[in-house]
Design a protein around this motif. Structure first.
Motif, PDB file in Angstrom:
ATOM      1  N   HIS A  64       0.841  -1.208   0.000  1.00  0.00           N
ATOM      2  CA  HIS A  64       0.000   0.000   0.000  1.00  0.00           C
ATOM      3  C   HIS A  64       0.874   1.256   0.000  1.00  0.00           C
ATOM      4  O   HIS A  64       0.696   2.157  -0.827  1.00  0.00           O
ATOM      5  N   GLU A  65       1.863   1.295   0.910  1.00  0.00           N
ATOM      6  CA  GLU A  65       2.730   2.478   0.999  1.00  0.00           C
ATOM      7  C   GLU A  65       3.629   2.607  -0.230  1.00  0.00           C
ATOM      8  O   GLU A  65       3.910   3.710  -0.691  1.00  0.00           O
ATOM      9  N   HIS A  68       1.766   4.340  -3.024  1.00  0.00           N
ATOM     10  CA  HIS A  68       1.819   5.810  -2.881  1.00  0.00           C
ATOM     11  C   HIS A  68       3.172   6.332  -3.357  1.00  0.00           C
ATOM     12  O   HIS A  68       3.263   7.315  -4.081  1.00  0.00           O
ATOM     13  N   ASN A 156      -8.866   3.431   4.528  1.00  0.00           N
ATOM     14  CA  ASN A 156      -8.046   4.568   4.097  1.00  0.00           C
ATOM     15  C   ASN A 156      -8.782   5.521   3.170  1.00  0.00           C
ATOM     16  O   ASN A 156      -8.340   6.646   2.957  1.00  0.00           O
ATOM     17  N   ASP A 164      -5.963   8.806   3.135  1.00  0.00           N
ATOM     18  CA  ASP A 164      -5.940   8.919   1.683  1.00  0.00           C
ATOM     19  C   ASP A 164      -7.211   9.581   1.142  1.00  0.00           C
ATOM     20  O   ASP A 164      -7.151  10.459   0.289  1.00  0.00           O
TER      21      ASP A 164
HETATM   22 ZN   LIG Z   1      -2.523   5.168   2.154  1.00  0.00          ZN
END
Ligand SMILES: [Zn+2]
Length: 380
Positions: A64-65, A68, A156, A164
């Motif tokens: 997930h990170e 980004h 998120n 997010d």
């Molecule tokens: Zn996130």
């Protein structure tokens, strides 16, 4: 983030784990283990699946990170590190997006990645028989990973800054109003409200459990909601303050942030005299060395300490100083954000401000903080 260790480097980004992560690893392993034991799996298999589930949690948050981060790097915004800690992951993205469109893409990449993993695992679970009533530990684990990612993505996307979804909301308001700060404030107020709502719902669950003895969820879920909600509302307000500070820092110059009561000594002055007349009575730690106003260098307590005190009487400031060419300096026009970045990068407590070869002041962490606070307050 302090208290973390570096694991590996992926795509030029340091992957770190905070010690608090070990707590989550333990809690999740134990939790999954008892779940699988309750489903009549053997001790060994349950333990294996528990460790597998914790490792999967780690990899899913990391993915997930990273999603980004990849979009950030593609948009020309460097990412220094990703740290996993007790409540999830944080990517240390060096600056905010310059345009709403970039911000939306960066914000959506994480949840999109989580939902994609969730859907893929769900599809695999379904394709391998799904819930056909047959007992399969690995399929259970697959289902666990699928729901984990759907929750991660869904949670998120809640529209409170700095989550997010809140970043998407901010970008939308920013796009419409053209006012970055106001957009951040609105999105962070929504974030705080959401945090209180979640905490309130958690409190409701706990109260229902205590007084009625049952509820839609158990008391532990309620406690978890309370913690999560409080955490969300606190990061929503602190992230907003950070944005205000950064904006304020951008708006001040070295000339307005510097202290002009710095100490100047001539290069010929002995270390003994500096220590006796300035360091001991006034606790000054750093001195500008100048001849007739011309900047020669900087001498500080660390330079002096390297010389044995028996030689202080015969050693001059000029012979131990860091010469002007090697000192990190600023011009009066430099902005506060750049000054703070320099202090962090070179681990400095102060930076001399030089105009045409003459030191006109010194920006210290304290003087910068005061100027930024004044500016932030005057804008509120
Ligand atoms: Zn996130």
């Amino acid at each position: 983030m302090g208290g973390s260790i570096r694991l590996v480097k992926v795509l030029g980004i340091d992957i770190r784990i905070h010690y608090s992560w070990l707590l989550i690893f333990g809690v999740v392993s134990y939790w999954v283990y008892t779940d699988f034991r309750a489903a009549e799996y053997s001790q060994e298999l349950s333990a294996l699946l528990a460790v597998g589930a914790s490792a999967a949690l780690f990899l899913c948050i990391l993915a997930h990170e990273l999603a980004h981060s990849v979009v950030a790097v593609r948009s020309g915004i460097p990412v220094r590190s990703i740290t996993l800690f007790v409540l999830g992951g944080v990517a240390s993205i060096s600056r905010e997006a310059e345009r709403p469109g970039t911000e939306v893409l960066m914000a959506l990449a994480g949840p999109a990645c989580s939902l994609a993993i969730g859907l893929a695992c769900g599809a695999a679970w379904f394709a391998t028989g799904g819930n056909d009533g047959e007992v399969s530990a690995y399929r259970d684990l697959l289902f666990w990973v699928a729901s984990l990612n759907v929750m991660l993505g869904g949670f998120n996307l809640l529209p409170g800054f700095p989550m997010d979804g809140g970043r998407v909301l901010r970008a939308a308001i920013w796009r419409i109003t053209g006012d970055y700060r106001r957009a951040t404030r609105i999105a962070s107020v929504v974030g705080q409200a959401l945090g209180w709502l979640i905490a309130g719902a958690g409190a409701g669950v706990v109260i229902a459990y205590l007084f009625i003895g049952s509820g839609p969820l158990d008391a532990y879920n309620g406690l978890w909601f309370i913690l999560m909600g409080l955490y969300l509302s606190s990061i929503a307000s602190s992230s907003y303050r950070q944005v205000v500070l950064r904006e304020a820092m951008r708006g001040i110059t070295a000339a307005s942030a510097m202290a002009s009561d710095f100490m100047t000594v001539p290069p010929g002055m002995s270390l003994l005299q500096i220590v006796r007349d300035y360091v001991e009575p006034n606790r000054y730690r750093s001195f500008v060395v100048a001849t007739d106003g011309r900047f020669q260098g900087v001498v500080n307590v660390e330079n002096i300490r390297r010389v044995p005190d028996s030689r202080w009487g015969v050693t001059t400031a000029g012979s131990v100083m860091t010469p002007a060419g090697s000192v990190v300096t600023a011009t009066p026009e430099d902005d506060g954000l750049g000054l703070a970045a320099k202090m962090d990068q070179f681990r400095l407590d102060g930076i001399p401000v030089v105009r045409e070869g003459t030191v006109v002041g010194v920006v210290t962490r304290g003087s910068l903080a005061r100027a930024v606070q004044m500016r932030a307050r005057s804008e509120e």
